[in-house]
Design an enzyme around this catalytic site. Structure first.
Site, PDB file in Angstrom:
ATOM      1  N   TYR A 266     -89.735  15.910 -25.495  1.00  9.73           N
ATOM      2  CA  TYR A 266     -90.467  15.791 -23.801  1.00  9.73           C
ATOM      3  C   TYR A 266     -89.169  15.455 -23.346  1.00  9.73           C
ATOM      4  O   TYR A 266     -89.093  15.691 -21.833  1.00  9.73           O
ATOM      5  CB  TYR A 266     -91.606  14.224 -24.336  1.00  9.73           C
TER       6      TYR A 266
ATOM      7  N   SER B 109     -88.915  10.216 -15.763  1.00  5.21           N
ATOM      8  CA  SER B 109     -88.235   9.574 -16.648  1.00  5.21           C
ATOM      9  C   SER B 109     -87.324   9.432 -16.957  1.00  5.21           C
ATOM     10  O   SER B 109     -86.291  10.283 -16.980  1.00  5.21           O
ATOM     11  CB  SER B 109     -89.108   9.933 -18.135  1.00  5.21           C
TER      12      SER B 109
END
Length: 251
Positions: free
Chosen positions: A157, A144
């Site tokens: 995250y 990501s």
């Protein structure tokens, strides 16, 4: 049988209900893929995912898999490879977590880290070793852009994805010359169930767009894929923004 021109005949999706994983499976089935393994926690959603791919003409099997149950990874994933060669493994599992809640609940934060990083390290190594043993194949890891630089809004995250990204790059170097291709995919904000209800970030994309980028990356034997491609330039700039200024940016 060895994959040709980036079009695998067999696919293993770790995270069998992942919307990106299923979009990728659908796209590859429309090209050349005939056998798909969906690895995930047994559930009606996993069964429905398998049925949807069977309707497209693929042979689909499901296998119990839990990212947090690392002690079972070698046995359960290794067994898949004894059934025949796997041309491509897509590591597509992960959790977003809830930043506000997780900051005050260390155990919840640890669960995010264990799922996104520890579980991925375990499953990634098991699959990479199996691919190396068979002499060919691709391991595609969904990272990501959140891992490029920690942001106040989602640093738990983001840090787990940063660890995963670094691991996958190192694994790619370790596999170089073995016949195993490791590709890291860095999507931005993807419109999925996981992000539903959250404010969209600029350059938001879809599971289908990520699947298209994955297929193109396979054909090119890319090592890193950004989705959309413009994020490469954006993140390159953000990495060099001074920290006091970065804190003020609406990112």
């Amino acid at each position: 049988m060895k994959d040709a021109f980036g079009a695998p005949q067999s696919l293993l999706v770790l995270g069998g209900t992942s919307e990106i994983g299923l979009a990728t499976a659908r796209r590859l089935i429309s090209r050349r893929t005939r056998t798909v393994w969906l690895a995930g926690r047994p559930s009606p959603a996993l069964t429905a995912a398998a049925d949807s791919l069977r309707a497209l003409g693929a042979e689909v099997r499901t296998v119990p898999f839990d990212a947090l149950d690392t002690e079972a990874h070698e046995e359960r994933l290794g067994k898949i490879f004894t059934e025949g060669d796997i041309d491509m493994v897509l590591l597509a599992f992960g959790v977003l977590g809830d930043q506000v809640r997780d900051e005050s609940d260390p155990l919840a934060a640890v669960r995010v880290a264990q799922t996104n990083y520890t579980g991925a390290v375990s499953a990634g190594l098991v699959c990479a070793q199996a691919l190396q043993a068979q002499g060919h194949g691709s391991l595609v890891v969904l990272s990501s852009v959140a891992g490029e630089r920690a942001r106040r809004a989602n640093f738990i995250y983001g840090s787990s994805k940063a660890g995963l990204d670094a691991f996958a790059q190192g694994l790619g170097d370790a596999m170089h010359g073995t016949g195993v291709h490791v590709m890291v995919v860095r999507p931005g904000f993807v419109r999925t169930r996981m992000t539903a209800g959250r404010e969209e970030a600029p350059l938001a994309t879809t599971p289908e767009a990520v699947a298209t980028a994955i297929e193109l990356g396979l054909r090119r034997r890319s090592e890193t894929v950004w989705v959309p491609g413009a994020l490469r330039v954006v993140m390159s700039a953000l990495r060099h923004v001074p920290r006091p200024l970065f804190r003020r940016l609406p990112v």
